[in-house]
Motif scaffolding. Sequence first.
Motif, short mmCIF file in Angstrom:
data_model
loop_
_atom_site.label_atom_id
_atom_site.label_comp_id
_atom_site.label_asym_id
_atom_site.label_seq_id
_atom_site.Cartn_x
_atom_site.Cartn_y
_atom_site.Cartn_z
N LEU A 62 0.84 -1.21 0.00
CA LEU A 62 0.00 0.00 0.00
C LEU A 62 0.87 1.25 0.00
N ARG A 63 1.96 1.24 0.76
CA ARG A 63 2.84 2.40 0.80
C ARG A 63 3.51 2.61 -0.56
N THR A 64 3.88 1.52 -1.20
CA THR A 64 4.48 1.62 -2.53
C THR A 64 3.48 2.18 -3.53
N LEU A 65 2.22 1.74 -3.44
CA LEU A 65 1.17 2.26 -4.31
C LEU A 65 1.04 3.77 -4.17
N VAL A 66 1.01 4.26 -2.93
CA VAL A 66 0.87 5.69 -2.69
C VAL A 66 2.09 6.46 -3.20
N ILE A 67 3.27 5.95 -2.91
CA ILE A 67 4.49 6.63 -3.35
C ILE A 67 4.58 6.66 -4.87
N ALA A 95 -8.80 2.25 -4.27
CA ALA A 95 -7.77 1.59 -3.46
C ALA A 95 -6.75 2.60 -2.94
N LEU A 96 -6.40 3.57 -3.77
CA LEU A 96 -5.44 4.60 -3.38
C LEU A 96 -5.97 5.42 -2.20
N ARG A 97 -7.25 5.81 -2.25
CA ARG A 97 -7.83 6.59 -1.15
C ARG A 97 -7.82 5.79 0.15
N TYR A 98 -8.19 4.50 0.07
CA TYR A 98 -8.17 3.68 1.27
C TYR A 98 -6.74 3.45 1.75
N ALA A 99 -5.80 3.29 0.82
CA ALA A 99 -4.40 3.08 1.21
C ALA A 99 -3.88 4.25 2.03
N ARG A 100 -4.26 5.47 1.64
CA ARG A 100 -3.82 6.64 2.40
C ARG A 100 -4.39 6.60 3.81
N ARG A 101 -5.65 6.22 3.94
CA ARG A 101 -6.29 6.17 5.26
C ARG A 101 -5.66 5.09 6.13
N VAL A 102 -5.41 3.92 5.55
CA VAL A 102 -4.81 2.82 6.30
C VAL A 102 -3.41 3.19 6.77
N LEU A 103 -2.62 3.76 5.89
CA LEU A 103 -1.25 4.14 6.24
C LEU A 103 -1.24 5.26 7.27
N GLU A 104 -2.19 6.18 7.17
CA GLU A 104 -2.26 7.26 8.14
C GLU A 104 -2.51 6.70 9.54
N LEU A 105 -3.43 5.73 9.65
CA LEU A 105 -3.69 5.12 10.95
C LEU A 105 -2.49 4.32 11.44
N ASN A 106 -1.87 3.58 10.54
CA ASN A 106 -0.68 2.82 10.91
C ASN A 106 0.42 3.73 11.44
N ASP A 107 0.69 4.81 10.70
CA ASP A 107 1.77 5.72 11.08
C ASP A 107 1.43 6.48 12.35
N GLU A 108 0.14 6.81 12.53
CA GLU A 108 -0.27 7.52 13.73
C GLU A 108 -0.08 6.63 14.96
N MET A 109 -0.42 5.35 14.84
CA MET A 109 -0.23 4.43 15.96
C MET A 109 1.24 4.37 16.36
N ILE A 110 2.13 4.23 15.38
CA ILE A 110 3.56 4.14 15.68
C ILE A 110 4.06 5.45 16.26
N ASP A 111 3.58 6.58 15.70
CA ASP A 111 3.99 7.88 16.20
C ASP A 111 3.62 8.05 17.67
N VAL A 112 2.38 7.69 18.00
CA VAL A 112 1.92 7.87 19.38
C VAL A 112 2.71 6.98 20.34
N LEU A 113 2.99 5.75 19.92
CA LEU A 113 3.70 4.83 20.79
C LEU A 113 5.16 5.21 20.96
N ARG A 114 5.76 5.77 19.93
CA ARG A 114 7.18 6.09 19.98
C ARG A 114 7.46 7.54 20.35
N GLY A 115 6.43 8.38 20.33
CA GLY A 115 6.64 9.81 20.47
C GLY A 115 7.44 10.23 21.68
#
Length: 288
Positions: free
Chosen positions: A11-16, A69-89
């Motif tokens: 999904l990240r590759t698709l967006v990039i 699929a691209l629109r959903y990929a952005r939403r999925v990746l945003e949630l994934n990255d937000e989770m990691i950001d919050v945990l590692r912040g």
Amino acid sequence: MTLNNVSLDSLRTLVIAHDVGGFGRASERLGRTPSAISLQMKRLQDEIGVQLFRKQGRKMLLTEQGEIALRYARRVLELNDEMIDVLRGSSLSGAVRIGFAQDFTGNVLPSVIGRFSSLYPLVKLEITVDRGQVLIQALDSGDLDLALTLGGSEFKTAQVLSDLPLHWIASPNFKQRANQPLPLALFNPPCGCQTRGLDSLQDAGRSWRVAMTSPSLPGLWAAVSAGLGVTARTVIGIPEDVHTIDLGLPPLGDMAVVLHRRRKLRTPNAMRFAEVTEEFVNSYLRSL
């Protein structure tokens, strides 16, 4: 109904690939071969079970399902990255030294630093606002870690995020006097937009005169809004009381939006700030 798990990496590759303009450029960004990117996208298509791409000449374009699929990929990746950001912040600290060209202070800067600070509250931000070439010099001397500029894609530190058209811009009340040199409102040099505008006028044999100069972008926009003259810039941060014009003036081409990283930059806080900046700028530019 059998549910499949879609690869986040795919999904990240698709967006990039979509954002940078194709599999070839995505391979450069990700450090993989174009054939590896193509194979990964084929696997993603097989995982989802619908046609995501269609061929047009030598290009691979998204189908209607691919756009979804691209629109959903952005939403999925945003949630994934937000989770990691919050945990590692809470684990990131230290300082990041960032430079922003004046064009980005009213739109990009507040959102980027607000987003980053909410995720990494212990990181100190040292922000410099200046002309792009000044920021690149500071980056080269080691005084900055990152810089967001208009132009400067020729430098080794550059990562081009997008290309934006340059426009001639003036007040709706601006009137060009017949048989008179074109009055210009100019940024104090060095300024890539100004250089492009002056070169295009010279190549076209169009006479001009300096109506005013300013070291600040608000001063430049004030002069343009008052009808003192015409200026050459992108639409980033353009005030509501001015607009792009034609007047038979020569075309200006495009100007790159560039994120610069200091050479051998490895600190996690600076690298994460670069990622947050890239994510927001790409989203902002798509809205223009």
